[in-house]
Design a protein around this motif. Structure first.
Motif, PDB file in Angstrom:
ATOM      1  N   GLN A  29       0.837  -1.206   0.000  1.00 54.48           N
ATOM      2  CA  GLN A  29       0.000   0.000   0.000  1.00 54.48           C
ATOM      3  C   GLN A  29       0.871   1.254   0.000  1.00 54.48           C
ATOM      4  N   GLY A  30       1.991   1.206   0.708  1.00 48.13           N
ATOM      5  CA  GLY A  30       2.882   2.358   0.776  1.00 48.13           C
ATOM      6  C   GLY A  30       3.621   2.626  -0.518  1.00 48.13           C
ATOM      7  N   SER A  31       3.649   1.645  -1.413  1.00 47.80           N
ATOM      8  CA  SER A  31       4.377   1.815  -2.670  1.00 47.80           C
ATOM      9  C   SER A  31       3.441   2.054  -3.852  1.00 47.80           C
ATOM     10  N   LEU A  32       2.198   2.435  -3.568  1.00 43.46           N
ATOM     11  CA  LEU A  32       1.216   2.663  -4.627  1.00 43.46           C
ATOM     12  C   LEU A  32       0.925   4.142  -4.802  1.00 43.46           C
ATOM     13  N   ILE A  33       0.442   4.481  -5.971  1.00 39.43           N
ATOM     14  CA  ILE A  33       0.010   5.843  -6.264  1.00 39.43           C
ATOM     15  C   ILE A  33      -1.446   5.756  -6.742  1.00 39.43           C
ATOM     16  N   THR A  34      -2.269   6.675  -6.288  1.00 38.66           N
ATOM     17  CA  THR A  34      -3.679   6.676  -6.679  1.00 38.66           C
ATOM     18  C   THR A  34      -3.909   7.751  -7.729  1.00 38.66           C
ATOM     19  N   LYS A  84      -5.515   2.463  -8.002  1.00 37.10           N
ATOM     20  CA  LYS A  84      -4.176   2.364  -7.422  1.00 37.10           C
ATOM     21  C   LYS A  84      -3.243   1.636  -8.378  1.00 37.10           C
ATOM     22  N   TYR A  85      -2.108   2.278  -8.608  1.00 36.99           N
ATOM     23  CA  TYR A  85      -1.076   1.744  -9.488  1.00 36.99           C
ATOM     24  C   TYR A  85       0.216   1.568  -8.687  1.00 36.99           C
ATOM     25  N   ASP A  86       1.109   0.726  -9.216  1.00 33.85           N
ATOM     26  CA  ASP A  86       2.462   0.706  -8.679  1.00 33.85           C
ATOM     27  C   ASP A  86       3.077   2.062  -9.000  1.00 33.85           C
ATOM     28  N   ASP A  87       3.876   2.569  -8.086  1.00 36.31           N
ATOM     29  CA  ASP A  87       4.456   3.908  -8.209  1.00 36.31           C
ATOM     30  C   ASP A  87       5.944   3.806  -8.541  1.00 36.31           C
ATOM     31  N   LYS A  88       6.337   4.507  -9.602  1.00 38.09           N
ATOM     32  CA  LYS A  88       7.754   4.625  -9.922  1.00 38.09           C
ATOM     33  C   LYS A  88       8.023   6.089 -10.209  1.00 38.09           C
ATOM     34  N   ASP A  89       8.707   6.705  -9.276  1.00 34.57           N
ATOM     35  CA  ASP A  89       9.049   8.126  -9.409  1.00 34.57           C
ATOM     36  C   ASP A  89       7.816   9.000  -9.600  1.00 34.57           C
ATOM     37  N   ARG A 137       4.987   8.219 -10.943  1.00 28.42           N
ATOM     38  CA  ARG A 137       4.230   7.906 -12.155  1.00 28.42           C
ATOM     39  C   ARG A 137       3.666   6.493 -12.049  1.00 28.42           C
ATOM     40  N   PRO A 138       2.485   6.271 -12.641  1.00 29.89           N
ATOM     41  CA  PRO A 138       1.903   4.927 -12.586  1.00 29.89           C
ATOM     42  C   PRO A 138       2.672   3.951 -13.463  1.00 29.89           C
ATOM     43  N   VAL A 139       2.794   2.723 -12.967  1.00 25.01           N
ATOM     44  CA  VAL A 139       3.476   1.675 -13.715  1.00 25.01           C
ATOM     45  C   VAL A 139       2.537   0.479 -13.812  1.00 25.01           C
ATOM     46  N   GLY A 140       2.351  -0.029 -15.019  1.00 24.59           N
ATOM     47  CA  GLY A 140       1.521  -1.201 -15.214  1.00 24.59           C
ATOM     48  C   GLY A 140       0.044  -0.890 -15.074  1.00 24.59           C
ATOM     49  N   LEU A 141      -0.741  -1.950 -15.049  1.00 22.83           N
ATOM     50  CA  LEU A 141      -2.183  -1.807 -14.895  1.00 22.83           C
ATOM     51  C   LEU A 141      -2.521  -1.574 -13.427  1.00 22.83           C
ATOM     52  N   PRO A 142      -3.654  -0.919 -13.164  1.00 21.29           N
ATOM     53  CA  PRO A 142      -4.044  -0.678 -11.773  1.00 21.29           C
ATOM     54  C   PRO A 142      -4.575  -1.946 -11.116  1.00 21.29           C
ATOM     55  N   TYR A 143      -4.835  -1.823  -9.825  1.00 20.39           N
ATOM     56  CA  TYR A 143      -5.431  -2.908  -9.046  1.00 20.39           C
ATOM     57  C   TYR A 143      -6.931  -2.694  -8.991  1.00 20.39           C
TER      58      TYR A 143
END
Length: 144
Positions: free
Chosen positions: A75-80, A85-90, A92-98
């Motif tokens: 949860q702490g490594s996600l961006i909304t 909610k997506y995986d967060d990289k810098d 920015r969203p990465v991959g498909l959301p949950y």
């Protein structure tokens, strides 16, 4: 739940039987000794079962703690973005959301799978969503 007091009581009873046998001056007849040994075996069997139950409960608790820790870390490594909610990289969203519905209903994160450029679906609940890997929600097209 393991009854710790009953386990301690059974163990105490076992120890008392052992002490009584040890402290005797061999005045027990065979029948009394057999009865004492039967009590001892019964008490030790109760202790063994209670310790086995405690072991299983501790393993289940450890597994639950591990799952909750992993969930909290994720949860702490996600961006909304737009409610997804997506995986967060810098930032920015990465991959498909949950899947937002499974997160609410089951408190679990299932990644959506891509159906088209603008649609995704949850493999768990089978619901479709107007969202893709670009972080944008795509409004449903209507035929008018």
């Amino acid at each position: 739940m393991v009854d710790i007091a009953a386990t301690i009581s059974a163990l105490t009873g076992s120890l008392e039987v052992i002490k009584a046998i040890r402290d005797t001056n061999h005045a027990y007849d065979k029948n009394e000794l057999k009865a004492q040994m039967a009590d001892l075996y019964g008490n030790l069997a109760d202790v063994k079962m209670a310790l086995s139950d405690a072991h299983m409960e501790l393993k289940e608790r450890d597994q639950k703690i591990k799952e909750l820790t992993e969930h909290a870390e994720l949860q702490g490594s996600l961006i909304t973005i737009n409610g997804y909610k997506y995986d967060d990289k810098d930032g920015r969203p990465v991959g498909l959301p949950y899947c937002p519905q499974c997160e609410v209903a089951e408190n679990k994160l299932y990644r959506l799978t891509l159906l088209s450029d603008t649609r995704s679906r949850c493999t768990n609940c089978k619901n479709g969503f107007p969202v893709a890997a670009d972080g944008n929600v795509h409004p449903e097209k209507t035929n008018t």
